[in-house]
Every structure is written in C-alpha cells, then in structure tokens.
Write an enzyme that holds these catalytic residues in place. Structure first.
Site, PDB file in Angstrom:
ATOM      1  N   LYS A 185      -0.601   3.021  -2.238  1.00 43.69           N
ATOM      2  CA  LYS A 185      -1.522   2.035  -3.035  1.00 43.69           C
ATOM      3  C   LYS A 185      -2.819   1.807  -2.167  1.00 43.69           C
ATOM      4  O   LYS A 185      -3.100   1.280  -0.985  1.00 43.69           O
ATOM      5  CB  LYS A 185      -0.628   0.417  -2.799  1.00 43.69           C
ATOM      6  N   ASP A 187      -6.907   0.817  -1.627  1.00 42.39           N
ATOM      7  CA  ASP A 187      -7.430  -0.753  -1.776  1.00 42.39           C
ATOM      8  C   ASP A 187      -7.768  -0.784  -3.308  1.00 42.39           C
ATOM      9  O   ASP A 187      -8.155  -0.111  -4.057  1.00 42.39           O
ATOM     10  CB  ASP A 187      -8.347  -0.716  -0.983  1.00 42.39           C
ATOM     11  N   GLY A 236      -5.180  -1.657   8.301  1.00 40.72           N
ATOM     12  CA  GLY A 236      -5.916  -3.013   7.601  1.00 40.72           C
ATOM     13  C   GLY A 236      -6.150  -3.921   8.811  1.00 40.72           C
ATOM     14  O   GLY A 236      -6.133  -3.589   9.900  1.00 40.72           O
ATOM     15  N   GLU A 258      -2.566   1.153  11.996  1.00 42.37           N
ATOM     16  CA  GLU A 258      -3.835   0.689  12.631  1.00 42.37           C
ATOM     17  C   GLU A 258      -4.361  -0.211  12.173  1.00 42.37           C
ATOM     18  O   GLU A 258      -4.657  -0.614  10.927  1.00 42.37           O
ATOM     19  CB  GLU A 258      -5.080   1.917  12.432  1.00 42.37           C
ATOM     20  N   LEU A 259      -4.994  -1.479  13.173  1.00 41.69           N
ATOM     21  CA  LEU A 259      -5.387  -2.540  12.795  1.00 41.69           C
ATOM     22  C   LEU A 259      -6.733  -2.768  13.258  1.00 41.69           C
ATOM     23  O   LEU A 259      -7.558  -1.914  13.156  1.00 41.69           O
ATOM     24  CB  LEU A 259      -4.508  -3.573  13.109  1.00 41.69           C
ATOM     25  N   CYS A 292     -13.283   1.294  11.201  1.00 41.22           N
ATOM     26  CA  CYS A 292     -12.441   0.647  12.307  1.00 41.22           C
ATOM     27  C   CYS A 292     -12.824   0.929  13.644  1.00 41.22           C
ATOM     28  O   CYS A 292     -12.373   0.293  14.519  1.00 41.22           O
ATOM     29  CB  CYS A 292     -10.836   0.921  11.869  1.00 41.22           C
TER      30      CYS A 292
END
Length: 522
Positions: A185, A187, A236, A258-259, A292
């Site tokens: 999925k 974005d 995200g 990964e945030l 990020c």
C-alpha cells in the site's frame, strides 16, 4: 478532470495506464492525486476497500508457492534485470516522482540509485544468506544440525509519500527474492512511482500478481493489510507505528518499522567550518527536509560558531528553488498544504517565543503553492514546537555548545534516534564520538547518504525511531522463518537406559568442564 496530457506528455501515457494495475471491486470509486508542483490534478487511482485487500492477498498467495519453489538464483535474476531497467528508464520515474511528490530532480535521482543498489545487492547476496547453514550440535560428531530459512508467505509493505519509489519498492525486493509475495500500500498521495516499479518488476520476469497493490487511505486499509499479512514492513510516523505494532501483536506476526526522527548534526571543534556548513545544507534541506534521516538540530562549539554560521547562511541562501522537471533546482516543494501548514506553524511558533530566523522563514507561492524557503533558526528552546517535535520540512535549529561532551549529551536528549552526523578533521575521533550517539546510523563527514547507501550494513532507528533493520543480512532474513533440523546419530541426548542418572550427571559435568578448555568449541 484536467490531466497532464498536454502539460507533461512524457508521462501522460503512464498516468493513464498505471492505475489499471490496481484491482478494485467498485471501479467507480476513485481517489484524486495532486501535482505537488502546481496543486493541479495529476490523475486518479482506485479507492480500495477491506474486501479489495482480502482479494489481493488471495491472488498474491496463489502465485507465491510456485515462486518460492524456484531456485534462489532464478529469483535473483529478476532483481538483476530490474537494476538495468530502472537505470534505462529513469527519466520516466523521475518525472513521476517530481510530479506526485514535488522534490527536486537531483533528490528524485537518489531514489533511482537506491533501487538499483538494493536490487544489485540482494541479487548478489540472497543465495548466500538463504542457503542452509551447518550449526554446531550439542554432541560433537553425533548431532548434525542445519539452519534453514523459509519465506514467511505474504509480506505487507506500507510505505509513505516522501520517498515514493525507494520506500515503495526497495523494502519489497529482499522479501521477493526470499520467496515471498508482497501486498503493498503506497501512500495515497504518491502511488504512481510504486506502480511504475511493479510494472518494471514484471517486465524483469517477476510472475504477474506476485506483488499486489491496493490504493487508498491508511486509516481504511492499514488494519486489513495487517490482518492479511504474515509479516509487516511499515515506514511512517511513530504514533501510527505504535498502533501498527499493537495490531500486529494481536495476530502474533513479526514486523519491522522505521519511524520518526529529530536528527542531530555535531560540528566538532577541529572541523573545517566551510565543509561542515556545506554538509549541513545537504543534511537539512535535501528533499526539502522531508527525509526521515535529515537533520533538524545542529550543535556548534563556540570557537567555530561565527565561521560556521556565516557560511551556513551563505550556502543556504544560494539554494535555487524551482518546479522544473530537470536538474536545475537545488530544492523542490513540500508535498501538500498540510505539510506547508506544519512547517509554517513550527517557524511562527518559534518566532513568537523568541527564536531568531537567520534566513528563510517564508512560503514561496510565487514559485509554487507548497514551496517554503530553507530556514535556519537560532535561540530555539524547550517549549517551542520545533524544539522536540519533528518538523519534516526545510527547517533546522542551530545551538551553541561549550564542549564535545555537551554536544553528545544534547544530541542524545531526544526520544528519537534515527540518523546523526558528525563533522571533524579526525575520522578516528569522529568514530569515537559516533559510537556514543544513540542513533541507528551515524555518518562521519557526511550527511546521510554514506550510511543509507551502504546497503550491506543495517539501517534503522533506536528509541522511538523504529524497530528492526532494513539492509544487509537482517534486511532479508527478517522476511523468513528460521527452522532448525537436528539429526542424532548413535547415542541419544540425555541419559541412556544402561547408565544411572546420577552417574550420567557426573560424566556430563566432567565432559562440559573439559570442553570449556578446548578452543573453538562453542
């Protein structure tokens, strides 16, 4: 609806064709995609439902078993061919990335290179990582032990908008070569780059249907994807990551995430001020700060403050902002109005509470609706939104420090720990400082690319910046189930029937003590 057929004929056919790769039961439900450079309509994709996710998962599983049965070397050849196709057709996807994301072409090219590097790396290493490995048995010479790796089955990949090609397909590549199917999925603001990559994978020899894509908002499709997947790769925000982790835990499936980040750059007192300032420009303003691993905090010693700040402001003011689909821009646009509002709010809040804007600080609607000037702040302190929260835009705060230890302590004083940067003339000193920083990757005399592009090494975050790692051995083995097969020959493990239990305990105790003295015995 207006299309790009006249304004951008190079990609008009792609924008018309790619949405057909998404299968939805109700073809009348559509989602509008916006051109981030102009704010005008770009195209449409299906608005998928939970039922569409379940159907996609079923289609992917139907293809996966045959794919997993193929030799690893055969699966790896798909990645080799993808490597070549991505480089050969890069102009197509560079246009797509720029239009749906808004970034400068030089930063879009980083995504092309990333996919090529990742494809080549796992094509060359997958067989080594996945082959059965002999392990030491409990009884030397009598216990034969092998470790096997089997594909998880169906890997869910939920990716963000800021790197729609890199994060939309690179995490899927090791999953695929490990024998999995992928339920993806992208974005809902940036689906086209991902769909283009899936199209190229099939041209490279991947079985049609092995990667299934659903398009729509994460609030509607995230839970169904978790419910259908055997493993989840998520990139995200930290807040969404916590929700994803809870849902995955309910199903007892593993995940990697990964945030967020609030990344720091440390200028040491022996650094070359000009080189550090140029590095800081790249670190803070690449992809308009929507990266990020970009830098939002910079710590500079008193001795270098004036030299560094003067050059940093000078180099920042020289950056060229344009919406052109070529390599003329140094920095592009923000993704949309919401991101622009966040950036403006952070800067305005900081100014209202006493921070100083050294350069930038203003939107640039004369260039495009979501452009914002690269901005340098000083005087930022606790209580300002920009102090602790991730801005995810072209805004960086610079702080004075009195010592190396103070810089390290302040850099580590954050709930995030994704990517840091250290600048010094002494690489060994840089490595010593880097080892004290609480971040998953640290670049010495580089902004972010050295660690990210070194795909043989693990990449991920500490603290609230993530769980698990991508790249390297971990980046492929996480998509597999480890299995141990032990074959016993001769004596069984444990006391044989012809010896008393107490005698067996005595003999085993003496044996273990003897083995302890033999080098190489684990």
């Amino acid at each position: 609806m207006t299309t790009l057929s006249t304004a951008h004929p190079r990609v008009a056919a792609l924008l018309a064709d790619l949405p057909g790769r998404v299968q939805a039961a109700d073809s009348s439900r559509k989602r509008d995609i916006t051109d981030a450079m102009t704010g005008r309509p770009l195209g449409q994709v299906p608005h998928c439902t939970a039922e569409d996710v379940a159907a996609a998962a079923e289609r992917a599983r139907a293809v996966q078993q045959d794919w997993a049965a193929r030799p690893v070397a055969e699966r790896a050849q798909v990645l080799v061919r993808l490597h070549d196709l991505v480089l050969e057709h890069q102009d197509e996807v560079l246009d797509l990335i720029q239009l749906e994301n808004g970034k400068a072409r030089r930063h879009a090219f980083e995504e092309v290179i990333d996919v090529a590097l990742t494809a080549r790396y796992y094509a060359n290493t997958a067989e080594k990582y996945l082959r059965p490995k002999r392990r030491q048995g409990v009884q030397l010479m009598l216990t034969e032990v092998w470790e096997h790796h089997h594909p998880k089955g169906l890997v869910g990949v939920i990716s963000p908008w800021n790197y729609p090609l890199t994060l939309g397909i690179s995490d899927a590549l090791p999953a695929l070569v490990a024998g999995n199917a992928v339920l993806a999925k992208p974005d809902d603001r940036t689906p086209f780059s991902h769909l283009w990559a899936v199209q190229l994978l099939e041209r490279a020899g991947m079985p049609p249907g092995l990667v299934q894509t659903v398009t729509g908002p994460g609030s509607e499709l995230g839970t169904p994807i978790i419910e259908q997947s055997d493993f989840l790769m998520f990139t995200g925000s930290t807040s969404t990551g916590r929700t994803v982790a809870k849902q995955a835990a309910e199903r007892l499936i593993d995940y990697s995430m990964e945030l967020g980040g609030k990344n720091a750059l440390l200028v040491l007192d022996d650094a070359d001020a000009a080189k550090a300032a140029r590095g800081a420009v790249k670190a803070a303003f690449s992809n308009a700060g929507q990266l990020c691993i970009s830098i939002e905090r910079i710590y500079v010693p008193d001795a270098l403050w004036d030299a560094f700040i003067g050059r940093f402001v000078e180099y920042t003011q020289a950056l060229k902002l344009t919406p052109d689909l070529d390599y003329s821009a140094d920095m592009g646009s923000l993704i949309n109005e919401n991101q622009l509002k966040t950036v403006r709010q952070h800067v305005d809040d900081a100014q209202s509470k006493g921070a100083t804007v050294l350069t930038g600080g203003q939107p640039r609607p004369d260039i495009g609706p979501y452009f914002y000037e690269p901005t340098i702040l000083t005087g930022v302190r606790q209580g300002m939104d920009v102090y602790e929260d991730e801005t995810f835009g072209p805004v960086v705060s610079v702080y004075r420090v009195n010592s190396e230890d103070e810089a390290i302590a302040k850099a580590n004083d954050s709930r995030f720990g994704l990517n840091f940067s250290v600048w010094t003339k002494d690489p060994e000193r840089g490595r010593r400082v880097a080892a004290k920083l609480q971040a998953g990757t640290v670049n010495v005399n580089e902004a972010y690319a050295a660690a990210w592009a070194s795909v043989d090494a693990p990449m991920g975050g500490m603290k609230d910046s993530g769980v698990g790692r991508r790249h390297g051995e971990h980046g492929i083995l996480k998509y597999t189930e480890s299995q141990t097969i032990a074959t016993e020959r001769g004596l069984p493990v444990g006391a044989p029937p012809w010896i008393r239990a107490d005698r067996y305990a005595t003999v085993m105790t003496a044996g273990l003590k003897a083995l302890r003295r033999i080098p190489g015995v684990k």
